[in-house]
Structure formats: C-alpha cells, structure tokens
Scaffold this active site. Structure first.
Site: not given
Length: 475
Positions: A322-323
């Site tokens: 995930s960013s």
C-alpha cells in the site's frame, strides 16, 4: 535494384512497391503490415508458430521435389531456409499482425517471401531474384493459404503444448512437496466459507495438485487433434493445383521432419473449414485456468489477515502492499494468476465465437483464433512458473494457529457425531455457540465421553480419514 535509395521494386496484382533492398520479406508482407495495424501481437513474437510455418513449407518442398516440381537447387535452398528459421534465425522478418483479414494470407505470404529470399541467399542470389526461387511458384507450390496456414497453426500449437506441459507438471510437483511438508498439521476444513470438519493442511495442498494433475490427460487428448492436418486440400479441400499423391507425400514428410504422428484428414473439404481442434484445446485450457484461479483464491483466503483473517499459511512477501497503509503486504502472486485465468477464459470465448463464424468452405476468422491460442499457452506457462517460484515454494504454515482454530471450532462436534448421535451433537453445538464455551469442555462437563475417549476421537489421524473406534459414550 535502386542502389541510391537502397531499395528494390516488387510488384503484385495491385501494382509495384518499393521494398528495402536487404529485407527478406516482400510486397505482400508489406501490404499486410500496412493494412493490419491492429494489435501489438506480431508474428515475430510467436516463434513456435513461425516454426510451424517452417515445418509446413519444408514438408511441401519435400513432396514437390519428389514429384519433380522443384529443382534440386530450389529444394535444397528452401530446405536450408526452413532449417535456418527453425534454428531461430530471421524471426524479425515476420512483422505481420497476428490479427488480420484474409484468413491468414498475409501470414502465409510473409512465410513464403522470407523463405524464398533466404533460399536465394543460399543459392547465391540476391533477395528479390524470384526467377530462381519464387515465393509463389516454388515455396507455395501445390498449396493454398487455406491448407498451409491451418497446418502451420497445428504444428505451432502442438509444439506449444509440448512446451507447456512441463510448466504445469512442475507446479503440481511443488504442491505435492508442500502437501508432504504439511501432512501433520491439522486445520479446519470449510464449506461455503463456514467451519466444516478437520483435515490436514497437507490434504489441502494435495487437493490442489490432484485437480491440476487430472487435467493433463485431457490436455494431451485435446492436443492430439492438432496432429491431423489438411495439407493437400489447397483452396477448399478439392486439392486443385496439386498433383496426385502430393498430399500423402507432404504429410509423410511433415511427420518425418517433426517426429510426430501426423495424419492426413479423411475429408479435406469438411476439415478445411473446421477449427474444432483450436476450440477443443482452448476449452481444456479454460478448465485449467478455472482451477488455477480457484487455487489462487484459496491461497489468498488461507493467508488472509494475517491477524484478523484465517492466517493459516504465510505467502512469501513480494512487495509493499500500500502507498498509505504501512506494513501491509498483499497476495500479489495469486492475484495476478487469477487475472491470467480471466484472460484465458476470455480468449476461449473469442475462439469459440470465431469458430462458429465459419462460412461455407472456409473459416476466415482463424487469425484471431490462432492469436488467442498461442497467447493463452504463453500466459499459462508464465502463470504456472510465477505461482510456483514466487509463491508456492515459499509458503509456510502457521501450525499453532491451525491447531488453536480447530480446538475452538464448533465444527469438531461433527467428529463426535458417530459416537454420541446427531441430537446430542446438535445440543452441544448449540450450547457452545450460545455460551462461547468449547465443545470438548461441554462434553466433559456433561459426562458424555471421557477425556481418553475424546483424545482418541480428536486425534489428528482419526479425524482426517475413515476410522472405526471402540468408543462407548455414557449417553
């Protein structure tokens, strides 16, 4: 030859065109490139299809030479050209789009022109000196696109099948290895995503291996259909423009060149418009794709969490997930394998629709069928390797969690059913759900079974296979 522009002039039915002097393709290939700028799938990307064309043209030259229709020099030149192509040379000279109108004519002529010009080089002439070896009169002698093109597809697809099978077998072996590694680990089995009965984690992975292994025989059977060809059918199956005995000689040569048990179709008119072999093979690939996606879904579920899901296994961490969410790692390998499965399933539908579109004595939609078939085999091979090397080989088990979930599951009451009866089992299960207490605790509290009896019944080896135990409940 125009040396100043470094071009040569070629002509066909529609007129003359300039061709790069050193190009091994010719005017009809050029027209095919100009007319069909459709996809990024070029013939040059499918070496086994190109090999299929080389096998087909070599066999035709062999038959034509035996019939006295080619000189020794022409035959040797064509043979050497095909051998060069089979050795991996000149594949960059096949620029036509796989998806094209004309029932494959552009592909057939691409092969004819390249083989003719390679043959001319072997004979000591320049590209384009077609009076010595012509793409039409010599390389394409006794043929039509309508028999040479499907035969080349068959040869290419059979070679692709032989290349694919080891990838599937290696994946199966990886699952078998994990099944042995996890054979002692008891976990809850699930139906409809609900707790069912205990099993071993090894049985789960053995199941993955078995459902794939069961498809290998079907895949081999589907591939065997590619070994029947229509060479000698020429345009529509009547054999026009070929001499008596050509078809049999050509197919015999094709079998000798490839080493495969290739046979001539009995009814050349019927088979020339029939593309069932591609439909059948894609149908089998679809079956495997469905199972691959099912397995991928199961791996994602078994590894879900890791703390708030099932968390029974750990998939190898391949990249941050995930960013925005630190620490999150996603099951990217099973995800991509499912996407491959969806693509293959879509390709199978395309092949089916294109197969249905045959009209009269020909199916003009064969090019898209060929593209879908060759692409699907490549995708399947890559998916098998990716799933095996980047996921399955590195899977580990959360053994303590598996055992803990079994012990606190209401599902283990099913193991007691043969000994205390369905009614008592139901009462215990209901009370366990209402109170949050364990099944074992309640059974002991009510004095239905002794601890020794429970230990015997709930022993891992007795819960994952049929058994007959000497148990006498007090109910």
């Amino acid at each position: 030859m125009n040396s100043e522009k470094n071009i040569r002039m070629e002509h066909d039915l529609l007129g003359a065109r300039e061709i790069p002097a050193d190009a091994l393709y010719g005017i009809q290939t050029l027209r095919g490139v100009e007319n069909f700028s459709i996809s990024k799938f070029k013939l040059s990307q499918y070496p086994l299809f190109i090999n299929g064309l080389a096998y087909t043209k070599w066999a035709a030259a062999e038959a034509n030479h035996q019939l006295g229709l080619l000189t020794d020099a022409q035959y040797e030149g064509i043979k050497a050209a095909c051998q060069d192509i089979l050795a991996g040379k000149y594949h960059d000279q096949f620029p036509v789009d796989m998806i094209q109108g004309g029932a494959g004519t552009s592909t057939n002529m691409n092969a004819n022109e390249v083989i003719a010009n390679i043959a001319l080089k072997h004979m000591g002439f320049k590209p384009g000196d077609y009076e010595h070896c012509s793409s039409h009169d010599h390389v394409n002698r006794s043929q039509s696109t309508n028999d040479a093109y499907p035969t080349a597809i068959h040869m290419g697809m059979y070679a692709s099948h032989l290349a694919l099978v080891p990838h599937i077998k290696e994946l199966i072996a990886a699952f078998r290895k994990k099944s042995e590694e996890f054979a002692h680990i008891v976990k809850m089995g699930r139906t409809q995503l609900e707790d069912a009965v205990p099993m071993t984690l090894g049985q789960t992975f053995s199941g993955f291996a078995s459902i794939l292994e069961a498809e290998l025989l079907h895949l081999d059977q589907a591939a065997a259909d590619f070994l029947e060809v229509n060479m000698g059918a020429t345009a529509i199956g009547t054999g026009i423009c070929s001499e008596p005995g050509y078809a049999e000689k050509c197919v015999k040569a094709l079998a000798e060149i490839t080493g495969w048990d290739i046979t001539l179709a009995k009814d050349l008119v019927g088979v020339t418009s029939d593309t069932s072999c591609m439909i059948g093979y894609m149908s089998e690939l679809k079956r495997i794709a469905v199972k691959m996606s099912k397995i991928s879904n199961d791996l994602r579920l078994l590894a879900s969490g890791p703390r708030c899901g099932l968390g029974e296994i750990n998939l190898p961490a391949r990249q941050p997930g995930s960013s925005i969410m630190p620490g999150k790692v996603n099951p990217v390998i099973p995800e991509v394998v499912s996407q491959v499965a969806f693509k293959i399933i879509g390709n199978e539908l395309c092949v089916t629709m294109a197969g249905e579109a045959a009209q009269m004595e020909l199916n003009a939609m064969e090019p898209v069928m060929a593209q879908c078939c060759f692409e699907s085999v490549d995708l399947m091979a890559n998916a098998c390797d990716t799933l095996r090397t980047l996921c399955v080989d590195g899977i580990t088990a959360n053994e303590d969690n598996c055992r803990r979930e079994v012990n606190r599951s209401i599902g283990i009451v099913t193991a007691l059913n043969p000994y205390i009866g369905y009614e008592h089992s139901t009462e215990i299960a209901k009370k366990a759900m209402e109170t949050g207490r364990g099944v074992v605790e309640l059974v002991l509290e009510e004095g239905i079974l002794t601890q020794e009896d429970l230990d015997t019944i709930l022993d891992a080896k007795n819960m994952v296979r049929p058994v007959k135990l000497d148990i006498h409940p007090k109910c």
